[in-house]
Motif scaffolding. Structure first.
Motif, PDB file in Angstrom:
ATOM      1  N   ARG A  60       6.522  49.647   9.280  1.00 14.73           N
ATOM      2  CA  ARG A  60       5.570  48.549   9.506  1.00 14.73           C
ATOM      3  C   ARG A  60       4.992  47.943   8.235  1.00 14.73           C
ATOM      4  NH1 ARG A  60       3.092  50.108  15.188  1.00 14.73           N
ATOM      5  NH2 ARG A  60       4.800  49.126  16.332  1.00 14.73           N
ATOM      6  N   MET A  61       4.855  48.735   7.197  1.00 10.59           N
ATOM      7  CA  MET A  61       4.264  48.178   5.977  1.00 10.59           C
ATOM      8  C   MET A  61       5.175  47.129   5.337  1.00 10.59           C
ATOM      9  SD  MET A  61       4.550  51.192   3.134  1.00 10.59           S
ATOM     10  CE  MET A  61       4.399  50.213   1.660  1.00 10.59           C
ATOM     11  N   ALA A  62       6.412  47.005   5.817  1.00 13.41           N
ATOM     12  CA  ALA A  62       7.336  45.996   5.297  1.00 13.41           C
ATOM     13  C   ALA A  62       7.214  44.669   6.036  1.00 13.41           C
ATOM     14  CB  ALA A  62       8.770  46.512   5.403  1.00 13.41           C
ATOM     15  N   SER A  63       6.347  44.580   7.033  1.00 13.57           N
ATOM     16  CA  SER A  63       6.269  43.385   7.888  1.00 13.57           C
ATOM     17  C   SER A  63       6.044  42.095   7.114  1.00 13.57           C
ATOM     18  CB  SER A  63       5.173  43.555   8.941  1.00 13.57           C
ATOM     19  OG  SER A  63       5.477  44.614   9.805  1.00 13.57           O
ATOM     20  N   ASP A  64       5.121  42.088   6.169  1.00 15.03           N
ATOM     21  CA  ASP A  64       4.844  40.863   5.403  1.00 15.03           C
ATOM     22  C   ASP A  64       6.054  40.454   4.569  1.00 15.03           C
ATOM     23  OD1 ASP A  64       2.301  40.729   6.461  1.00 15.03           O
ATOM     24  OD2 ASP A  64       1.338  41.623   4.702  1.00 15.03           O
ATOM     25  N   THR A  65       6.689  41.427   3.952  1.00 14.10           N
ATOM     26  CA  THR A  65       7.883  41.145   3.153  1.00 14.10           C
ATOM     27  C   THR A  65       8.981  40.586   4.041  1.00 14.10           C
ATOM     28  OG1 THR A  65       7.354  42.889   1.567  1.00 14.10           O
ATOM     29  CG2 THR A  65       9.661  42.189   1.684  1.00 14.10           C
ATOM     30  N   LEU A  66       9.168  41.186   5.203  1.00 10.46           N
ATOM     31  CA  LEU A  66      10.206  40.725   6.123  1.00 10.46           C
ATOM     32  C   LEU A  66       9.939  39.298   6.590  1.00 10.46           C
ATOM     33  CD1 LEU A  66      10.602  43.975   8.222  1.00 10.46           C
ATOM     34  CD2 LEU A  66      12.262  43.022   6.602  1.00 10.46           C
ATOM     35  N   ALA A  67       8.683  39.005   6.904  1.00  8.76           N
ATOM     36  CA  ALA A  67       8.333  37.646   7.352  1.00  8.76           C
ATOM     37  C   ALA A  67       8.606  36.632   6.242  1.00  8.76           C
ATOM     38  CB  ALA A  67       6.877  37.593   7.789  1.00  8.76           C
ATOM     39  N   ARG A  68       8.263  36.996   5.023  1.00  4.59           N
ATOM     40  CA  ARG A  68       8.511  36.082   3.908  1.00  4.59           C
ATOM     41  C   ARG A  68      10.006  35.855   3.701  1.00  4.59           C
ATOM     42  NH1 ARG A  68       9.481  37.348  -0.720  1.00  4.59           N
ATOM     43  NH2 ARG A  68       8.443  39.356  -0.812  1.00  4.59           N
ATOM     44  N   LEU A  69      10.782  36.941   3.732  1.00  2.00           N
ATOM     45  CA  LEU A  69      12.233  36.804   3.575  1.00  2.00           C
ATOM     46  C   LEU A  69      12.828  35.992   4.727  1.00  2.00           C
ATOM     47  CD1 LEU A  69      13.192  40.406   2.388  1.00  2.00           C
ATOM     48  CD2 LEU A  69      13.186  38.308   1.019  1.00  2.00           C
ATOM     49  N   GLY A  70      12.323  36.204   5.932  1.00  2.00           N
ATOM     50  CA  GLY A  70      12.827  35.480   7.096  1.00  2.00           C
ATOM     51  C   GLY A  70      12.505  34.003   7.078  1.00  2.00           C
ATOM     52  N   GLN A  71      11.490  33.625   6.339  1.00  2.86           N
ATOM     53  CA  GLN A  71      11.107  32.216   6.259  1.00  2.86           C
ATOM     54  C   GLN A  71      11.624  31.525   5.006  1.00  2.86           C
ATOM     55  OE1 GLN A  71       6.841  32.602   6.471  1.00  2.86           O
ATOM     56  NE2 GLN A  71       6.826  31.986   8.617  1.00  2.86           N
ATOM     57  N   VAL A  78      20.420  36.854   4.526  1.00  2.00           N
ATOM     58  CA  VAL A  78      19.224  37.667   4.322  1.00  2.00           C
ATOM     59  C   VAL A  78      18.136  37.237   5.307  1.00  2.00           C
ATOM     60  CG1 VAL A  78      17.359  38.229   2.695  1.00  2.00           C
ATOM     61  CG2 VAL A  78      19.748  38.255   1.931  1.00  2.00           C
ATOM     62  N   ARG A  79      17.956  35.922   5.471  1.00  2.00           N
ATOM     63  CA  ARG A  79      16.951  35.436   6.431  1.00  2.00           C
ATOM     64  C   ARG A  79      17.240  35.961   7.831  1.00  2.00           C
ATOM     65  NH1 ARG A  79      17.731  30.502   4.057  1.00  2.00           N
ATOM     66  NH2 ARG A  79      18.726  29.676   5.929  1.00  2.00           N
ATOM     67  N   LEU A  80      18.495  35.889   8.259  1.00  2.00           N
ATOM     68  CA  LEU A  80      18.839  36.333   9.609  1.00  2.00           C
ATOM     69  C   LEU A  80      18.713  37.847   9.754  1.00  2.00           C
ATOM     70  CD1 LEU A  80      21.799  33.929  10.444  1.00  2.00           C
ATOM     71  CD2 LEU A  80      19.382  33.729  11.045  1.00  2.00           C
ATOM     72  N   ALA A  81      19.024  38.595   8.710  1.00  2.00           N
ATOM     73  CA  ALA A  81      18.833  40.055   8.761  1.00  2.00           C
ATOM     74  C   ALA A  81      17.348  40.381   8.862  1.00  2.00           C
ATOM     75  CB  ALA A  81      19.453  40.718   7.537  1.00  2.00           C
ATOM     76  N   ALA A  82      16.519  39.640   8.166  1.00  2.00           N
ATOM     77  CA  ALA A  82      15.069  39.841   8.255  1.00  2.00           C
ATOM     78  C   ALA A  82      14.578  39.529   9.670  1.00  2.00           C
ATOM     79  CB  ALA A  82      14.343  38.976   7.224  1.00  2.00           C
ATOM     80  N   PHE A  83      15.158  38.498  10.306  1.00  2.00           N
ATOM     81  CA  PHE A  83      14.787  38.143  11.683  1.00  2.00           C
ATOM     82  C   PHE A  83      14.914  39.352  12.612  1.00  2.00           C
ATOM     83  CE2 PHE A  83      14.354  33.675  13.195  1.00  2.00           C
ATOM     84  CZ  PHE A  83      14.116  33.091  11.969  1.00  2.00           C
TER      85      PHE A  83
END
Length: 167
Positions: A60-71, A78-83
């Motif tokens: 869960r602590m990766a959520s902000d990083t994942l959202a940024r990468l996804g956007q 990479v964006r789709l993997a973050a999705f």
């Protein structure tokens, strides 16, 4: 995973497969760093994101990083993997907010389609249901179909919102 030598990083990433899930959480920071490295091989960044997804709630602590990468990431892969990883690790409310935003604001139909698909897994609130219903007006047939499939998959909790949307 943070070694300056790319070959060492890649070997470490492959070695993670041998770790028991209980110890994989110790690699979280390194996986996040690898996913964020724009000078890293795209396939390794995607693999790091997939491994983050296997952590489930422990990531869960990766959520902000994942959202940024996804956007924002320049790599569509990479964006789709973050999705997909967001749905697996983020709190449902955080994931729902991300997918609602992408469904409403992404210029790419494929991202909007995936946002509609993943909303099925993380929402039963008015916010997510309304976003799926609003997607019925999307210019892309695939996005409209994904929204429909998600609402059907959500089932009974979606009935009232769907009836209201149709009226």
């Amino acid at each position: 995973l943070n070694d300056p030598d790319g070959e060492v990083r890649h070997t470490a990433l492959q070695a993670i497969d041998r770790l028991p899930k209980s110890q994989l959480v110790y690699a979280l920071a390194g996986l996040m760093a690898m996913a964020e490295r724009t000078d890293e091989d795209e396939s390794f960044r995607v693999l790091a994101l997939r491994k983050l997804g296997s952590l489930g709630a422990d990531g869960r602590m990766a959520s902000d990083t994942l959202a940024r990468l996804g956007q924002e990431d320049d790599s569509p892969k990479v964006r789709l993997a973050a999705f997909s990883t967001i749905a697996k690790v983020a709190e449902p409310k955080v994931a729902e907010g991300f997918y609602v935003d992408r469904l409403a604001n992404s210029k790419l139909a494929d991202e909007r389609r995936l946002a509609a698909k993943w909303l099925r897994r993380v929402t039963s609130t008015a916010l997510g249901l309304d976003a799926l219903i609003s997607a019925f007006a999307d210019e892309s047939k695939e996005v409209r179909m994904a929204s429909t499939e998600s609402l059907v998959g959500i089932g009974k909790p979606a009935v009232r919102a769907l009836a209201d949307g149709l009226s």
